[in-house]
Design a protein around this motif. Structure first.
Motif, PDB file in Angstrom:
ATOM      1  N   THR A  71       0.838  -1.208   0.000  1.00  0.00           N
ATOM      2  CA  THR A  71       0.000   0.000   0.000  1.00  0.00           C
ATOM      3  C   THR A  71       0.868   1.252   0.000  1.00  0.00           C
ATOM      4  O   THR A  71       0.617   2.212  -0.758  1.00  0.00           O
ATOM      5  N   THR A  74       2.337   1.863  -3.383  1.00  0.00           N
ATOM      6  CA  THR A  74       1.406   2.464  -4.346  1.00  0.00           C
ATOM      7  C   THR A  74       1.241   3.953  -4.084  1.00  0.00           C
ATOM      8  O   THR A  74       0.974   4.724  -5.020  1.00  0.00           O
ATOM      9  N   GLU A  75       1.369   4.360  -2.838  1.00  0.00           N
ATOM     10  CA  GLU A  75       1.250   5.788  -2.517  1.00  0.00           C
ATOM     11  C   GLU A  75       2.491   6.563  -2.952  1.00  0.00           C
ATOM     12  O   GLU A  75       2.396   7.682  -3.459  1.00  0.00           O
ATOM     13  N   TYR A  77       4.835   5.405  -5.222  1.00  0.00           N
ATOM     14  CA  TYR A  77       5.147   5.179  -6.642  1.00  0.00           C
ATOM     15  C   TYR A  77       3.859   4.749  -7.358  1.00  0.00           C
ATOM     16  O   TYR A  77       3.693   3.570  -7.732  1.00  0.00           O
ATOM     17  N   PRO A  78       2.922   5.664  -7.550  1.00  0.00           N
ATOM     18  CA  PRO A  78       1.625   5.292  -8.137  1.00  0.00           C
ATOM     19  C   PRO A  78       1.701   4.870  -9.592  1.00  0.00           C
ATOM     20  O   PRO A  78       0.706   4.385 -10.137  1.00  0.00           O
ATOM     21  N   PRO A  81       2.684  -0.688 -11.694  1.00  0.00           N
ATOM     22  CA  PRO A  81       1.501  -1.555 -11.614  1.00  0.00           C
ATOM     23  C   PRO A  81       1.689  -2.771 -10.696  1.00  0.00           C
ATOM     24  O   PRO A  81       0.716  -3.296 -10.151  1.00  0.00           O
ATOM     25  N   PRO A  83       2.949  -3.358  -7.590  1.00  0.00           N
ATOM     26  CA  PRO A  83       2.437  -3.316  -6.205  1.00  0.00           C
ATOM     27  C   PRO A  83       0.910  -3.394  -6.146  1.00  0.00           C
ATOM     28  O   PRO A  83       0.359  -4.038  -5.252  1.00  0.00           O
ATOM     29  N   PHE A  84       0.223  -2.742  -7.099  1.00  0.00           N
ATOM     30  CA  PHE A  84      -1.238  -2.830  -7.134  1.00  0.00           C
ATOM     31  C   PHE A  84      -1.684  -4.283  -7.363  1.00  0.00           C
ATOM     32  O   PHE A  84      -2.639  -4.757  -6.742  1.00  0.00           O
ATOM     33  N   ALA A 103      -7.903  -2.373  -6.803  1.00  0.00           N
ATOM     34  CA  ALA A 103      -6.445  -2.358  -6.967  1.00  0.00           C
ATOM     35  C   ALA A 103      -6.052  -2.758  -8.385  1.00  0.00           C
ATOM     36  O   ALA A 103      -5.145  -2.172  -8.989  1.00  0.00           O
ATOM     37  N   LYS A 106      -6.614   0.012 -10.875  1.00  0.00           N
ATOM     38  CA  LYS A 106      -5.533   1.001 -10.824  1.00  0.00           C
ATOM     39  C   LYS A 106      -4.280   0.488 -11.522  1.00  0.00           C
ATOM     40  O   LYS A 106      -3.576   1.244 -12.191  1.00  0.00           O
ATOM     41  N   ALA A 107      -4.013  -0.815 -11.385  1.00  0.00           N
ATOM     42  CA  ALA A 107      -2.848  -1.386 -12.080  1.00  0.00           C
ATOM     43  C   ALA A 107      -3.006  -1.261 -13.588  1.00  0.00           C
ATOM     44  O   ALA A 107      -2.058  -0.926 -14.306  1.00  0.00           O
ATOM     45  N   THR A 110      -2.561   2.232 -14.776  1.00  0.00           N
ATOM     46  CA  THR A 110      -1.139   2.560 -14.789  1.00  0.00           C
ATOM     47  C   THR A 110      -0.445   1.987 -16.006  1.00  0.00           C
ATOM     48  O   THR A 110       0.409   2.627 -16.622  1.00  0.00           O
TER      49      THR A 110
END
Length: 358
Positions: A71, A74-75, A77-78, A81, A83-84, A103, A106-107, A110
């Motif tokens: 988490t 992701t904050e 290094y948004p 993909p 980590p998501f 999640a 979001k991946a 990205t």
């Protein structure tokens, strides 16, 4: 499916990563975690080492700690993909499918070409559909439509093949009786009938007159015709050899043997199914790839690999096999699309390329 490598040019030292990777492969997770923490104490924002720490915590079944690590990644290094994706896998393992879906969305935003995230998202949607159909059955136990859909979704999510359709238990309707012939009505008495107009009998046609006699003519024998020459056989380049079932069976025998060796954790036999010019993923050397596969296979307590719904196409000495791969180990269950490209070398079908998700 948990991702074990971060596709990111990280500033971590190669020596440290190599040592930690070696410890992970030999399942020495506490030692690997200790080394990762020591590195992060000096470089706490390093994304690669933080990602690896999350993987180590996942392997140690410390899911909540791993969720915290991914988490925060992701904050910070948004745009990454991976980590998501791993966050979604951990949420799904806890039954938090809506969080997993968010999640994965979001991946994909990205990286729109991230095939692993799309495949995992499909599995999450299947789980959510299964839950919805379960709820429908609880509210209406007689909902046969929901029952059939529930079976379909679960079967696809687990095995990747369509279920056998079961006929309804209702009796078949009886066939309609054949239309009865109209009753024969007796003709009314002659007195009751109106007189029908008389019909004239048709006069016989006159016999045509015989044609005048002609002098006899001796028919001439027809001139002998030359026999047509047989068409020349097609050139070798125009001939397409028919692929017999035996050749297709040979390709599938090689694929089945590959899956059995993998399931038996027989690394030597498993690696023996790959051609010398195998296209290793990520531009790895053949040795690095072989060592990685050995660590992944030997490190599992049990493995089961099934090849389902295969489709085979063969052209010359090259075959393509597309199928659903049902993989189960003591740490992971995955059902994915797989494609193997095989080449025939010295009479054996060997894997030249493999890919997942297409």
């Amino acid at each position: 499916m948990i991702i074990y490598a971060l596709n990111f040019a990280a500033p971590a030292h190669a020596d440290e990563l190599t040592d930690i990777d070696r410890l992970i492969r030999s399942s020495q997770y506490p030692a690997a975690l200790s080394k990762a923490d020591a590195f992060l104490s000096a470089k706490p924002r390093d994304p690669q080492m933080r990602f690896i720490k999350g993987v180590i915590l996942t392997e140690m079944n410390r899911q909540q700690d791993a969720i915290v690590v991914f988490t925060r990644l992701t904050e910070d290094y948004p745009n990454l993909p991976e980590p998501f994706n791993n966050l979604a896998v951990l949420y799904a393992a806890q039954g938090q499918y809506e969080k997993a879906r968010s999640a994965l969305d979001k991946a994909i935003r990205t990286n729109p070409s991230y095939a692993t995230a799309y495949e995992n998202l499909g599995d999450i949607h299947a789980r959510l559909a299964s839950i919805a159909y379960d709820r429908a059955l609880q509210l209406d136990s007689g909902n046969t439509s929901a029952k059939s859909k529930l079976t379909l979704v679960r079967y696809l999510a687990v095995n990747g093949a369509p279920p056998i359709q079961v006929a309804d238990s209702k009796p078949l309707p009886k066939p309609a009786a054949a239309a009865a012939a109209p009753p024969v009505v007796a003709a009314p008495p002659a007195a009751a009938q109106k007189a029908a107009p008389a019909k004239l009998a048709a006069a016989p046609l006159p016999t045509p007159a015989a044609p005048p006699a002609r002098p006899l003519e001796i028919a001439k024998a027809p001139a002998p015709q030359a026999k047509p020459e047989p068409a020349p056989p097609p050139k070798a380049s125009q001939q397409k050899p028919a692929r017999s079932d035996a050749e297709r069976d040979a390709v599938m025998a090689a694929v089945s043997s590959w899956a059995r060796a993998w399931s038996a954790r027989d690394v030597k036999a498993y690696l023996g199914h790959y051609a010398a010019d195998f296209d290793t993923p990520g531009n790895q050397s053949r040795k690095a790839w072989s060592d990685e596969r050995q660590a992944r296979i030997v490190g599992k307590g049990r493995i089961s690999v099934r090849v389902e719904a295969p489709q085979v196409s063969i052209e010359n000495n090259r075959a393509t096999v597309r199928f659903r791969q049902a993989y189960v180990s003591d740490r992971l269950t995955a059902n994915s699309r797989k494609t193997l490209v095989l080449v025939k070398q010295r009479g054996k079908w060997l894997i030249q390329k493999e890919s997942t998700g297409n």
